[in-house]
Design an enzyme around this catalytic site. Sequence first.
Site, PDB file in Angstrom:
ATOM      1  N   CYS A 169      36.228 114.241  93.945  1.00 38.85           N
ATOM      2  CA  CYS A 169      37.347 114.488  93.606  1.00 38.85           C
ATOM      3  C   CYS A 169      38.088 115.605  93.893  1.00 38.85           C
ATOM      4  O   CYS A 169      39.368 115.650  94.044  1.00 38.85           O
ATOM      5  CB  CYS A 169      37.146 114.854  92.007  1.00 38.85           C
ATOM      6  SG  CYS A 169      36.681 113.456  90.792  1.00 38.85           S
ATOM      7  N   PHE A 170      37.585 116.323  94.628  1.00 37.82           N
ATOM      8  CA  PHE A 170      38.380 117.529  95.499  1.00 37.82           C
ATOM      9  C   PHE A 170      39.110 117.035  96.750  1.00 37.82           C
ATOM     10  O   PHE A 170      39.836 117.609  97.299  1.00 37.82           O
ATOM     11  CB  PHE A 170      37.471 118.718  95.971  1.00 37.82           C
ATOM     12  CG  PHE A 170      36.384 118.399  96.995  1.00 37.82           C
ATOM     13  CD1 PHE A 170      36.622 118.338  98.126  1.00 37.82           C
ATOM     14  CD2 PHE A 170      35.071 118.350  96.324  1.00 37.82           C
ATOM     15  CE1 PHE A 170      35.456 118.082  98.927  1.00 37.82           C
ATOM     16  CE2 PHE A 170      34.017 117.981  97.328  1.00 37.82           C
ATOM     17  CZ  PHE A 170      34.322 118.075  98.647  1.00 37.82           C
TER      18      PHE A 170
END
Length: 395
Positions: A169-170
Amino acid sequence: MVMGDTPSLDEIRKAQRADGPAGILAIGTANPANYVIQAEYPDYYFRITNSEHMTDLKEKFKRMCDKSTIRKRHMHVTEEFLKENPNMCAYMAPSLDARQDIVVVEVPKLGKEAAVKAIKEWGQPKSKITHLVFCTTSGVDMPGADYQLTKLLGLRPSVKRLMMYQQGCFAGGTVLRLAKDLAENNRGARVLVVCSEITAVTFRGPSDTHLDSLVGQALFSDGAAALIVGSDPDTSVGEKPIFEMVSAAQTILPDSDGAIDGHLREVGLTFHLLKDVPGLISKNIEKSLDEAFKPLGISDWNSLFWIAHPGGPAILDQVEIKLGLKEEKMRATRHVMREYGNMSSACVLFILDEMRKKSAKDGVATTGEGLEWGVLFGFGPGLTVETVVLHSVPL
């Protein structure tokens, strides 16, 4: 040729570099047509996974979905497909082949939809694209989704490709950081950035001993976003930045080992939440802000426009409390969470798009909700935090 005519390495290096900062010149997004309404999802999910006997767990899942703040989520995988692939509906059954068969085809295809929109907005021939950065946490293959997209779009075979698999998700922040470095260090570079995510790789049935897996089932969704990034926009052909990228940083948070894990196994991609992720992020976020904005003399976090990966509502709530943010700061972030769910790496790019569109619609002074400076945060496995400092553009 005499030696005196040969340019020095310094001169060569200077000529190779762009003059100005990297700018986001266009944004496109895409989602599968199929979607689920979050309020109806617990009934659907427990029915399709043959888990309706797990009544207590279903009640827990209902509460998770209610608290998620999500209204709807797009998903490529339909009920018909799941009925034909019951192993994907179990909690832990060998199913990687069926999952791979979907994502190897659909990830580049959804990426293409978003890329076509971005290229259209940019308004330049695709032959001007010099670099491609493709990011997905959905499946792996060789040659990769970057190669497939190059073929699907008809990009030049000499386009310089970078494929990022399994970041999580980053990575919406990571692709911006990489595109910034590519654009600023290669004069005339135009970087096509694509994040394409499909939950076919993570979908699985419930387990009453692994509630963290259920959290993912309540949040994750499908989407793709594409950007064109370049420095020194050519105004004579109508190029104009939407946002400029001023700096970009990445860090691993202290004492966060194993807080979020994903493992690619025979059963697909398993997802584990092992620590207080909202607490870890909110406790450490001010350090990232200080490091990013001290050089600019900015310490009022409410003076910034905000784009944060909406991992879940608790992360946003705790960051708001910790930093004393006004409610409207997370408006664009919460809007994307509500209408699309957590699309992993693509989320922050969707939020950029939402912010510039709403800013134009509201008639404010800049693409960043009328403000000059902004921050984009990516959060994900590690815990890894990406911090990008953005400068808006007058509307």
